[in-house]
Design a protein around this motif. Structure first.
Motif, mmCIF file in Angstrom:
data_model
loop_
_atom_site.group_PDB
_atom_site.id
_atom_site.type_symbol
_atom_site.label_atom_id
_atom_site.label_comp_id
_atom_site.label_asym_id
_atom_site.label_seq_id
_atom_site.Cartn_x
_atom_site.Cartn_y
_atom_site.Cartn_z
ATOM 1 N N UNK A 14 0.849 -1.187 0.000
ATOM 2 C CA UNK A 14 0.000 0.000 0.000
ATOM 3 C C UNK A 14 0.887 1.240 0.000
ATOM 4 N N UNK A 15 0.493 2.245 -0.797
ATOM 5 C CA UNK A 15 1.203 3.525 -0.743
ATOM 6 C C UNK A 15 2.454 3.561 -1.612
ATOM 7 N N UNK A 16 2.425 2.878 -2.757
ATOM 8 C CA UNK A 16 3.540 2.973 -3.713
ATOM 9 C C UNK A 16 4.710 2.082 -3.365
ATOM 10 N N UNK A 17 5.760 2.140 -4.230
ATOM 11 C CA UNK A 17 6.895 1.216 -4.095
ATOM 12 C C UNK A 17 7.599 1.288 -2.739
ATOM 13 N N UNK A 18 7.564 2.454 -2.107
ATOM 14 C CA UNK A 18 8.230 2.573 -0.799
ATOM 15 C C UNK A 18 7.242 2.427 0.351
ATOM 16 N N UNK A 19 6.014 2.016 -0.004
ATOM 17 C CA UNK A 19 4.954 1.954 1.004
ATOM 18 C C UNK A 19 5.035 0.715 1.892
ATOM 19 N N UNK A 20 3.903 0.423 2.514
ATOM 20 C CA UNK A 20 3.834 -0.647 3.502
ATOM 21 C C UNK A 20 3.466 -1.968 2.834
ATOM 22 N N UNK A 21 4.277 -3.000 3.049
ATOM 23 C CA UNK A 21 4.005 -4.304 2.422
ATOM 24 C C UNK A 21 3.131 -5.146 3.360
ATOM 25 N N UNK A 22 1.839 -5.228 3.036
ATOM 26 C CA UNK A 22 0.883 -5.937 3.903
ATOM 27 C C UNK A 22 0.876 -7.435 3.631
ATOM 28 N N UNK A 23 1.210 -7.836 2.398
ATOM 29 C CA UNK A 23 1.300 -9.257 2.040
ATOM 30 C C UNK A 23 2.673 -9.465 1.406
ATOM 31 N N UNK A 24 3.429 -10.451 1.948
ATOM 32 C CA UNK A 24 4.854 -10.533 1.611
ATOM 33 C C UNK A 24 5.223 -11.833 0.906
ATOM 34 N N UNK A 25 4.764 -11.988 -0.318
ATOM 35 C CA UNK A 25 5.225 -13.133 -1.109
ATOM 36 C C UNK A 25 4.688 -14.470 -0.639
ATOM 37 N N UNK A 26 3.364 -14.581 -0.526
ATOM 38 C CA UNK A 26 2.788 -15.842 -0.028
ATOM 39 C C UNK A 26 2.322 -16.723 -1.186
ATOM 40 N N UNK A 27 2.274 -18.040 -0.930
ATOM 41 C CA UNK A 27 1.823 -19.012 -1.928
ATOM 42 C C UNK A 27 0.896 -20.019 -1.271
ATOM 43 N N UNK A 28 -0.182 -20.341 -1.956
ATOM 44 C CA UNK A 28 -1.055 -21.443 -1.522
ATOM 45 C C UNK A 28 -1.971 -21.834 -2.672
ATOM 46 N N UNK A 29 -2.528 -23.055 -2.588
ATOM 47 C CA UNK A 29 -3.496 -23.538 -3.571
ATOM 48 C C UNK A 29 -4.786 -23.886 -2.854
ATOM 49 N N UNK A 30 -5.897 -23.761 -3.546
ATOM 50 C CA UNK A 30 -7.168 -24.256 -3.024
ATOM 51 C C UNK A 30 -7.784 -25.128 -4.113
ATOM 52 N N UNK A 31 -8.020 -26.409 -3.774
ATOM 53 C CA UNK A 31 -8.593 -27.330 -4.764
ATOM 54 C C UNK A 31 -10.083 -27.048 -4.926
ATOM 55 N N UNK A 32 -10.622 -27.471 -6.038
ATOM 56 C CA UNK A 32 -12.067 -27.305 -6.254
ATOM 57 C C UNK A 32 -12.845 -28.064 -5.191
ATOM 58 N N UNK A 33 -13.861 -27.431 -4.659
ATOM 59 C CA UNK A 33 -14.709 -28.072 -3.659
ATOM 60 C C UNK A 33 -14.121 -28.073 -2.263
ATOM 61 N N UNK A 34 -13.004 -27.392 -2.091
ATOM 62 C CA UNK A 34 -12.316 -27.386 -0.797
ATOM 63 C C UNK A 34 -12.601 -26.077 -0.060
ATOM 64 N N UNK A 35 -12.579 -26.118 1.279
ATOM 65 C CA UNK A 35 -12.629 -24.881 2.055
ATOM 66 C C UNK A 35 -11.253 -24.631 2.645
ATOM 67 N N UNK A 36 -10.690 -23.483 2.287
ATOM 68 C CA UNK A 36 -9.369 -23.082 2.772
ATOM 69 C C UNK A 36 -9.569 -21.866 3.669
ATOM 70 N N UNK A 37 -9.055 -21.940 4.888
ATOM 71 C CA UNK A 37 -9.231 -20.835 5.838
ATOM 72 C C UNK A 37 -7.935 -20.067 6.016
ATOM 73 N N UNK A 38 -8.039 -18.752 5.995
ATOM 74 C CA UNK A 38 -6.899 -17.891 6.322
ATOM 75 C C UNK A 38 -7.105 -17.372 7.739
ATOM 76 N N UNK A 39 -6.178 -17.699 8.611
ATOM 77 C CA UNK A 39 -6.256 -17.239 9.999
ATOM 78 C C UNK A 39 -5.102 -16.280 10.264
ATOM 79 N N UNK A 40 -5.252 -15.483 11.304
ATOM 80 C CA UNK A 40 -4.158 -14.569 11.673
ATOM 81 C C UNK A 40 -4.678 -13.461 12.550
#
Ligand SMILES: Nc1ncnc2c1ncn2[C@@H]1O[C@H](COP(=O)(O)OP(=O)(O)OP(=O)(O)O)[C@@H](O)[C@H]1O
Length: 301
Positions: A14-40
């Motif tokens: 957020x806030x341009x190239x020098x701004x605040x990085x709220x999400x830092x290079x994450x990876x995940x998959x969700x298969x069809x018909x699956x429930x994937x929960x993000x906690x934090x």
């Protein structure tokens, strides 16, 4: 293609190239018909992630595939196939529940009948009430009704049961389970660990923009030790115990962490018995999602 969602090296600044990085290079998959929960914890980056998967913004880095498409660049290809329940949808307050749903249905190619969607979400009995007169929990149910109105292949639920009474939560869980059985894919954020435990096929725990751990509930919980907590009256030495536990002492307070709860606890109780030692406020518990979550969240405080 079996994956409904593929996220690779995703970041959001957020806030341009020098701004605040709220999400830092994450990876995940969700298969069809699956429930994937993000906690934090608050501010971990769950909503920021979800919005990128929905295609509401362009990622600062990495890629998202949603039903085989780039959800931002190919918005038209995915829009009709997803349902979104935001934290605060903001619909016109003067319309009734049914009018709001009809208005929304008008934007969808293959909408369910409005009464069906309202009944499904448990808000059918409030169809003629103005949105501004709904309680917070009823608003959440309207949000759910609108999210499922278009028979979505992928449903995004951002804290769907916040503010609901226990009965309404159970109802929402039932609706979600029925949708999963019908083949819907669900990406869920929640602060309720019991909700994740009850619904999630797999989950990820985020902290400060990164995924710290992910997997099935059993896999995530299995990575954390069980705990035995008690207080000792005297400065007695605790003997070596089986299960290779770690023992932390702070004055009278003792915390033992072990991967073999039964073996460690049995030996501890035998020792206490033999030496007439009282283990005050004794509490022994297996690892749980709560334990895993608190360990991750607590590690950064
Ligand atoms: N539009 C924005 N501009 C600047 N910073 C933002 C913006 N939206 C979110 N943030 C920041 O990004 C971080 C992640 O926010 P996000 O809403 O994704 O977290 P979350 O895990 O969903 O939190 P919560 O559990 O409170 O909903 C927070 O520090 C937040 O302040």
């Amino acid at each position: 293609m079996t994956q409904a969602i593929e996220v690779r090296g995703l970041s959001r600044r957020y806030g341009g190239p020098r701004g605040f990085e709220a999400v830092k290079g994450i990876s995940f998959d969700v298969a069809r018909g699956e429930l994937f929960a993000l906690l934090g914890t608050n501010g971990a980056g769950k909503t920021s992630t979800m919005e990128l998967v929905e295609g509401l913004d362009r990622p600062s880095g990495g890629t998202v595939r949603l039903l085989g498409h780039d959800p931002f660049a190919e918005r038209a290809a995915v829009r009709a196939r997803i349902g979104v329940m935001l934290q605060d949808a903001g619909f016109p307050a003067d319309l009734t529940v049914a009018e709001t749903a009809r208005m929304w249905a008008g934007t969808l190619p293959d909408a369910r009948p409005v009464p069906e969607a309202l009944e499904l979400a448990g808000i059918g009995h409030r169809a003629r009430v103005r949105v501004k007169q709904l309680s917070g929990g009823e608003r959440r149910r309207l949000d759910l009704a609108l999210a499922v109105l278009g028979r979505p292949d992928v449903l995004f639920l951002d804290e769907p049961t916040t503010g609901l009474d226990p009965e309404s939560r159970q109802n929402t869980w039932r609706v979600i389970r029925d949708l999963l059985v019908a083949g819907t894919t669900v990406l869920l954020t929640t602060h309720y660990l019991d909700e994740a435990q009850a619904l999630a096929d797999r989950l990820a725990i985020m902290d400060a923009g990164s995924i710290v751990t992910s997997g099935t509930v059993a896999q995530v919980v299995g990575a954390y030790p069980a705990r035995i907590i008690f207080r000792l009256g005297d400065p007695t030495d605790i003997p070596d115990l089986p299960g290779a536990p770690t023992i932390d002492r702070d004055g009278p307070d003792v915390v033992i962490k072990t991967d073999e709860l039964q073996a460690t606890l049995s030996a501890l109780l035998r020792w206490a018995d033999d030496h007439d030692v009282t283990l005050r406020d004794l509490d022994a518990r297996s690892a749980s999602l709560e334990e895993a979550f608190l360990t991750i969240a607590g590690g950064h405080r």
